[in-house]
Design an enzyme around this catalytic site. Structure first.
Site, PDB file in Angstrom:
ATOM      1  N   SER A   1       0.844  -1.186   0.000  1.00  0.00           N
ATOM      2  CA  SER A   1       0.000   0.000   0.000  1.00  0.00           C
ATOM      3  C   SER A   1       0.882   1.240   0.000  1.00  0.00           C
ATOM      4  O   SER A   1       2.122   1.164   0.012  1.00  0.00           O
ATOM      5  CB  SER A   1      -0.906   0.012   1.226  1.00  0.00           C
ATOM      6  N   LYS A   2       0.232   2.396   0.001  1.00  0.00           N
ATOM      7  CA  LYS A   2       0.969   3.665  -0.027  1.00  0.00           C
ATOM      8  C   LYS A   2       1.877   3.828   1.187  1.00  0.00           C
ATOM      9  O   LYS A   2       2.918   4.480   1.107  1.00  0.00           O
ATOM     10  CB  LYS A   2      -0.008   4.831  -0.116  1.00  0.00           C
ATOM     11  N   ARG A   3       1.480   3.235   2.314  1.00  0.00           N
ATOM     12  CA  ARG A   3       2.314   3.395   3.512  1.00  0.00           C
ATOM     13  C   ARG A   3       3.658   2.678   3.368  1.00  0.00           C
ATOM     14  O   ARG A   3       4.596   2.954   4.112  1.00  0.00           O
ATOM     15  CB  ARG A   3       1.572   2.892   4.748  1.00  0.00           C
TER      16      ARG A   3
END
Length: 485
Positions: A255-257
């Site tokens: 994910s973006k994290r």
């Protein structure tokens, strides 16, 4: 056997991200290795979120990666149109609805979103897998009319046969089985008449003669549903291969994290397309000889679905930077110079244009290329060739009698020189070392003095690259600049 036909079918509802790009790549690799066709199909039936801008961005990212297609919305082909919105207008899906109706595979569903959510919540509360109860399946003509009179518009559901086992051989995962009792009747047309993904994908795959469907494992349950639609329509089932989902370094879904970004972001961050492609190819797949650094042609020659692992791969930003560094070093120096020149601040570009041009810039790039992991790193490592800043400790060290003797000897060795080849630059450094060693100075002291005087730093490129990249005139200025303080 007919040539393989695979498709990549993005929805233009956002940018092309890593996981989707990897799916496109594996389809492209399979097609190119098999000598088949790679088809681009745009699934734009989500009217609210699909935009032409997103479609253009996705096509541009695929082109940047080097994933060319043989048929698609921009170039056409014998199985068009290649946008689902255009196929809808052409009547592709209405024919399928008619056929499914004829074989008794469809029924109207008048359930409201609130009623459906209540059903799902009740199933969750009882710790059961949510699925549609089928309560509209047995509605009478009179009951349906009551709903119509109340203003409800029906969706169309596929009547899933009871007590069936759906079986198919996955080219990556082997034999797969799904019981129909856990699937539930699913919607194939929304109340506005738009086909859902499962119906449209089946119709389009059949209509475009797709032989192999390669996609993420999150589509496994969709494959079971689609197998039922293929059967009801009397169509041949294509071969399926489901790729494991990509995980982040902490082994959770990427994910973006984790720093995952769109393909276009990696381009802006200074990554080469061939490095990103190389990295993506090795997420679940490996070459027979365990080679890691490969260009697209090398990967195509070695690729096979038989070597794709079922285990979820880990996407690691550090590994991507390593791949990028390897591919940067593979580039021809002139090509690397042209790419990195675009990353320079305007004042540096102007300085290059005024003195030495691209030949000078190639010299600088030759000096720093082994330090580069991303194209943007050039702003860090090339700074010493454009900006000279001595701190107080450096000034004091360069002003000592020993350092002054070394600096003056080096300046004298460059007298009347305008340019140096790399061999001449090495010879110059060797000459200064020999002369100053004979005068009783240690080699480490000699090299550190040269480096400090020419860059203001104690680390950096090999010392001989400095006169080669800076040029004799600039070196003389730097070697003597401390004397004027």
């Amino acid at each position: 056997m007919a040539p393989a036909r695979v498709r990549f079918a993005p929805s233009p509802t956002g940018r092309l991200h890593i996981g989707t790009a990897r799916t496109a790549l594996f389809n492209w690799l399979y097609a190119r290795h098999q000598g088949g066709a790679f088809i681009l199909r745009v699934e734009d039936t989500d009217r609210e979120r699909s935009t032409n801008e997103h479609e253009l961005d996705i096509l541009a990212d695929l082109q940047w990666l080097g994933l060319d297609w043989d048929e698609g919305p921009d170039i056409g082909g014998p199985y068009g149109p290649y946008r689902q919105s255009e196929r809808l207008e052409a009547g592709s899906y209405s024919q399928a609805f008619e056929r499914l109706g004829q074989v008794g595979a469809l029924y109207e569903c008048y359930c409201s979103p609130e009623e459906l959510e209540a059903e799902r919540q009740a199933a969750r509360d009882s710790k059961q897998m949510p699925k549609y109860s089928g309560r509209c399946r047995q509605l009478t003509t009179e009951e349906r009319q009551v709903f119509r009179d109340a203003g409800r518009r029906p969706s169309l559901r596929f009547a899933v046969p009871a007590a069936r086992v759906i079986r198919f051989d996955d080219l990556i995962r082997g034999k797969m089985e799904f019981g129909t009792d856990v699937i539930g009747d699913f919607i194939v047309a929304r109340a506005d008449g738009m086909p859902t993904y499962n119906l449209a994908a089946v119709v389009d795959d059949a209509g475009m003669a797709i032989t192999h469907v390669i996609r993420g494992e999150d589509h496994l349950t969709n494959t079971a549903r689609q197998a039922l639609i293929f059967e009801a329509l009397g169509l041949e089932l294509p071969a399926f291969a489901h790729l494991s989902m990509i995980l982040g370094p902490d082994k959770t879904k990427l994910s973006k994290r984790h720093g995952a970004a769109a393909v276009s972001d990696y381009c802006r961050q200074g990554y080469l397309s061939q490095a990103l492609l190389n990295n993506l190819a090795l997420l679940s797949w490996s070459a027979p000889d365990a080679t890691e650094v490969m260009d697209a042609d090398e990967i195509v020659r070695a690729f096979s679905l038989a070597r794709v692992s079922k285990s979820p791969p880990i996407f690691d930003g550090e590994k991507l930077r390593w791949f990028n560094a390897q591919h940067l070093r593979r580039l021809d120096l002139a090509d690397l110079a042209n790419l990195t020149f675009l990353q320079l601040p305007p004042e540096w570009s102007q300085a290059i244009s005024q003195v030495g041009g691209m030949e000078r810039w190639q010299r600088i790039v030759a000096a720093i290329r082994t330090n580069l992991e991303q194209l943007t790193d050039v702003r860090t490592y090339a700074k010493i060739f454009f900006e000279l800043d001595y701190d107080m400790a450096t000034r004091e060290r360069l002003a000592t009698s020993v350092s002054t003797e070394i600096r003056h000897a080096a300046a004298a060795a460059l007298a009347d020189r305008d340019v140096l080849t790399l061999d001449q630059a090495k010879a110059f450094v060797a000459q200064v070392k020999d002369e100053m060693s004979a005068a009783g100075h240690r080699p480490k002291e000699i090299f550190q003095t040269l480096r400090l005087a020419l860059t203001g730093q104690l680390s950096g490129p090999e010392v001989y690259f400095l006169p080669y990249a800076l040029g004799p005139a600039e070196c003389r200025v730097r070697l003597s600049s401390i004397d004027g303080d």
